[in-house]
Design a protein around this motif. Structure first.
Motif, short mmCIF file in Angstrom:
data_model
loop_
_atom_site.label_atom_id
_atom_site.label_comp_id
_atom_site.label_asym_id
_atom_site.label_seq_id
_atom_site.Cartn_x
_atom_site.Cartn_y
_atom_site.Cartn_z
N ILE A 1 0.86 -1.19 0.00
CA ILE A 1 0.00 0.00 0.00
C ILE A 1 0.89 1.23 0.00
O ILE A 1 2.09 1.16 0.28
N ASP A 2 0.30 2.38 -0.33
CA ASP A 2 1.04 3.64 -0.26
C ASP A 2 1.47 3.92 1.16
O ASP A 2 0.71 3.74 2.13
N ASN A 3 2.73 4.35 1.28
CA ASN A 3 3.30 4.63 2.60
C ASN A 3 2.80 6.00 3.08
O ASN A 3 3.12 7.03 2.47
N PRO A 4 2.04 6.04 4.16
CA PRO A 4 1.53 7.34 4.64
C PRO A 4 2.64 8.25 5.17
O PRO A 4 2.46 9.46 5.24
N ALA A 5 3.80 7.65 5.49
CA ALA A 5 4.91 8.46 6.03
C ALA A 5 5.90 8.90 4.95
O ALA A 5 6.91 9.55 5.27
#
Length: 580
Positions: free
Chosen positions: A375-379
Motif C-alpha cells: 500500500i502507499d506509505n503514509p509516512a
C-alpha cells in the motif's frame, strides 16, 4: 557420337582454319577500329586536368607546392605520456608527392604519412596569428586514405599562439585550440571536433568534446572535411560538402562550456527520520485460512492412462547388435568387454518403452508463499535531495567561439596505415572562398577518382545465352570451341542442317576430310594387289599420321588463338597509353 582419329583430325583442322580466318579478319581491321574494339574491352579512362595553384587569399592556404618545406617542419621530439612506461619519439617520416591510388589531377601533390605503425608530427607556423574574435572561422582540408584506415587518426590541430609554440618542437604537449578530423580504431569511428576553452576564473583550459560526433568516411578516394564556427556560437560540420552535424557550442559539447548556476550543498545530509519508501507491505493484511503454502507446484495426473502401444517389456536401450569386441581387448587388463548400448529400435514407432508412469500436471491448489499486499506509505516524504547553493565556480561565457589566437597548424598522429595524404588546407574566415577552393580542387578530382575506381572493379562474367551470342574478340579460344561443339550437336540430328548453320566449321572440316580421304585412297591405289595384311598396315599408317596431325593441329590452334589474344591486348595497351 564416337569419332575416329581421321574425323577428329579434320574437326581440329577446321578449328584452326576458323581461328586463322578470324585472325586474318582482325589483321584487316583498320588501326582506329581495332583501337575502338580494344577500348570497349577495357575501362574508359577519364581525361585528367593538370594542377594549377589557386589564387584564393586566406589566412592560411596550403596546396603543397614545391616550396612546401619552407613552411613545414617535421618534429622529432619525445611524445609525453605519463601513463606509458617508455618514451615515444616521432620517428615517422613525411613526403610531398602525388597520389599513388586513384589520382585525379596531374601534378597535384599532397603531404603523405610514410610509415605504418609509427608516431608522426609535423607543423607549419602562420606568418600572422589568426584572431577569431567576432569572425567566422572556416577550417577545410582533404584526406586521402590510400591504404584505407583500420586504426589511426587523420585529424589536424590548430595550435595556440604563445611563446612555447616558438620555443619548442611540436608534440602532443603543444597547446592547441581546435582538433578536427577523422579518427578510427576498433569500434571508434568519428570525426573529432574538440576545442579548448579557457576558464575565466581559474585561467585553466578544458577540452570540450562534440557529443554524438558523425562517423568518418573510410575510402581510398579523396574526402573533404569542413568545419565552420559562426560568431553566433553555432557550428557546422560537412563531409564531402554534405552537412553531417550542426549545433550550438553551448548545448552540444561535453563538459558544457558554462557550469551550473547552482550545485548541491556538499554539507547537507539526509535526516535520520527521512522516509523515502513510497510503498510498504500492508501491516493489517493477514493470510487467508485456506492458503496452503506447502502445496506442491505439480501433482500426478490421476486421469492419465497408459497408451495401448506402450511396450513395458521392452527396454529403452539395448546392447548394440553390430558392435564387435576390439581385437586388442585384453579381458585380464581391460575387464569383461560390454557392447555399447543404442536406442531400442522397437521403441521408435510407439509411444514408449519400459515401465509406464503417469505424467504430472500443474496443481490447481498451488498458491505459493503468501505475502501481504503493498500500500502507499503514509509516512513517505519523497526522494531526498540535498539543497541547492550558489555555485562558487560559476561563470558565464557568452562567446566561446572567440577562440584563443591561433599561430600554427600541426598533424600529430599515430596510425597503423601509411600513405595517408593531406591536401588543399584552407583556414580563414570566408565560407565562400572555401567553397571556391572546393570547386577548383575536390569537385574536379573526386568524380575522376570515382570513375577510375568504378572502372578498375572486376566486371562480373556473363555467360552467353547461346553459342550464337559469342564473339571471336571476346574470347577466341571459347569461340572456336563452342562453334565446333555446336556443329557436332546439330550434326547428330541433321548433318545437312549442321553444314547450313555452321558453314565455317563445315568448310574447314570438309577441306581436311577430303585431304585425308585422298591420302587413304592414294595409299590403297599404290598397294595394288597387296595382301589384306598389307592393306591393314597401310590403313594403320594413315591412322597414325592422322593422330600425329591431330596433336600438331591442337598445338597450332592454341598458339593461333594466343596470337590473336596477344594482338588484342597489344592494341588495348596502346589505346590506354594514348588516353593517358
Amino acid at each position: 557420337m564416337r569419332l575416329n582419329p581421321v574425323l577428329a583430325s579434320a574437326l581440329y583442322s577446321s578449328a584452326v582454319l576458323l581461328g586463322q580466318s578470324q585472325a586474318d579478319a582482325l589483321d584487316d581491321v583498320p588501326e582506329s577500329s581495332a583501337t575502338s574494339v580494344a577500348e570497349s574491352t577495357t575501362s574508359s579512362i577519364v581525361e585528367k586536368p593538370t594542377f594549377t595553384p589557386s589564387n584564393i587569399k586566406a589566412a592560411f592556404l596550403e596546396q603543397f607546392t614545391d616550396d612546401w618545406d619552407s613552411r613545414w617542419a617535421p618534429s622529432h621530439a619525445k611524445k609525453e605520456d605519463s601513463k606509458a612506461d617508455e618514451e615515444w619519439a616521432y620517428v615517422g617520416s613525411w613526403a610531398v608527392e602525388e597520389p599513388t591510388v586513384l589520382k585525379g589531377i596531374h601534378g597535384d601533390k599532397g603531404l603523405v604519412v610514410k610509415n605504418p605503425a609509427a608516431h608522426h608530427a609535423i607543423s607549419a607556423k602562420f606568418n600572422k596569428k589568426i584572431d577569431n574574435k567576432g569572425k567566422t572561422l572556416v577550417l577545410q582540408y582533404e584526406v586521402k586514405l590510400q591504404n584505407g584506415l583500420e586504426c589511426g587518426g587523420a585529424y589536424l590541430k590548430l595550435l595556440q599562439d604563445n611563446k612555447k609554440l616558438h620555443a619548442e618542437e611540436f608534440s602532443n604537449a603543444s597547446p592547441y585550440v581546435i582538433m578536427f578530423g577523422p579518427d578510427k580504431c576498433g569500434a571508434t569511428n568519428k570525426v573529432h571536433f574538440i576545442f579548448k576553452h579557457k576558464n575565466p576564473k581559474t585561467g585553466e583550459y578544458e577540452e570540450k568534446h562534440l557529443k554524438n560526433a558523425p562517423p568518418a568516411r573510410i575510402t581510398k578516394a579523396t574526402t573533404l572535411y569542413t568545419l565552420i564556427v559562426n560568431p553566433d556560437q553555432t557550428f557546422l560540420v560537412k563531409v564531402d560538402g554534405e552537412e553531417v552535424k550542426k549545433g550550438s557550442l553551448f548545448e552540444d559539447f561535453s563538459p558544457a562550456v558554462n557550469p551550473e548556476k547552482e550545485i548541491d550543498d556538499p554539507k547537507d545530509v539526509k535526516p535520520e527520520d527521512w522516509v523515502d519508501d513510497a510503498r510498504i507491505p500492508d501491516p493489517e493484511a493477514t493470510k487467508p485460512e485456506d492458503w496452503d503454502e506447502d502445496a506442491p507446484y505439480e501433482i500426478v495426473d490421476e486421469d492419465a492412462t497408459k497408451p495401448e502401444d506402450w511396450l513395458e517389456d521392452e527396454a529403452t536401450t539395448i546392447p548394440d547388435p553390430e558392435a564387435e569386441k576390439p581385437e586388442d581387448w585384453d579381458d585380464e587388463e581391460d575387464g569383461d568387454w560390454v557392447p555399447p548400448f543404442v536406442p531400442n529400435p522397437k521403441c521408435e514407432d510407439v509411444s514408449g518403452c519400459g515401465k509406464w508412469e503417469p505424467p504430472t500436471k500443474k496443481n490447481p491448489s498451488y498458491k505459493g508463499k503468501w505475502t501481504p499486499e503493498y500500500i502507499d506509505n503514509p509516512a513517505y516524504k519523497g526522494v531526498w535531495k540535498p539543497k541547492k547553493i550558489p555555485n562558487p565556480n560559476y561563470f558565464e561565457d557568452k562567446t566561446p567561439a572567440n577562440f584563443e589566437p591561433i599561430g600554427a597548424i600541426g598533424f600529430e598522429i599515430w596510425t597503423m596505415q601509411n600513405n595517408i595524404l593531406f591536401d588543399n588546407i584552407y583556414i580563414g574566415h570566408s565560407v565562400e572562398d572555401a567553397e571556391r577552393l572546393k570547386a577548383e580542387t575536390y569537385d574536379i578530382k573526386r568524380p575522376i577518382e570515382d570513375a577510375e575506381d568504378e572502372a578498375s572493379k572486376p566486371k562480373p562474367a556473363e555467360s552467353p545465352k547461346s553459342p550464337g551470342d559469342l564473339k571471336f574478340l571476346d574470347d577466341p579460344a571459347l569461340y572456336v570451341r563452342e562453334r565446333v561443339q555446336l556443329f557436332l550437336t546439330i550434326a547428330k540430328a541433321n548433318p545437312i542442317e549442321a553444314i547450313k548453320s555452321v558453314p565455317d566449321v563445315a568448310g574447314g572440316a570438309g577441306l581436311i576430310l577430303a585431304t585425308v580421304i585422298a591420302l587413304i585412297f592414294g595409299a590403297l591405289g599404290l598397294s595394288g594387289a597387296s595382301s589384306p595384311p598389307q592393306i591393314k598396315k597401310a590403313s594403320e599408317d594413315v591412322k597414325k599420321v592422322a593422330l600425329d596431325a591431330k596433336d600438331k593441329i591442337v598445338d597450332s590452334a592454341t598458339s593461333g588463338v594466343e596470337k590473336v589474344q596477344a594482338e588484342v591486348n597489344k592494341r588495348s595497351t596502346r589505346s590506354s597509353g594514348s588516353a593517358e
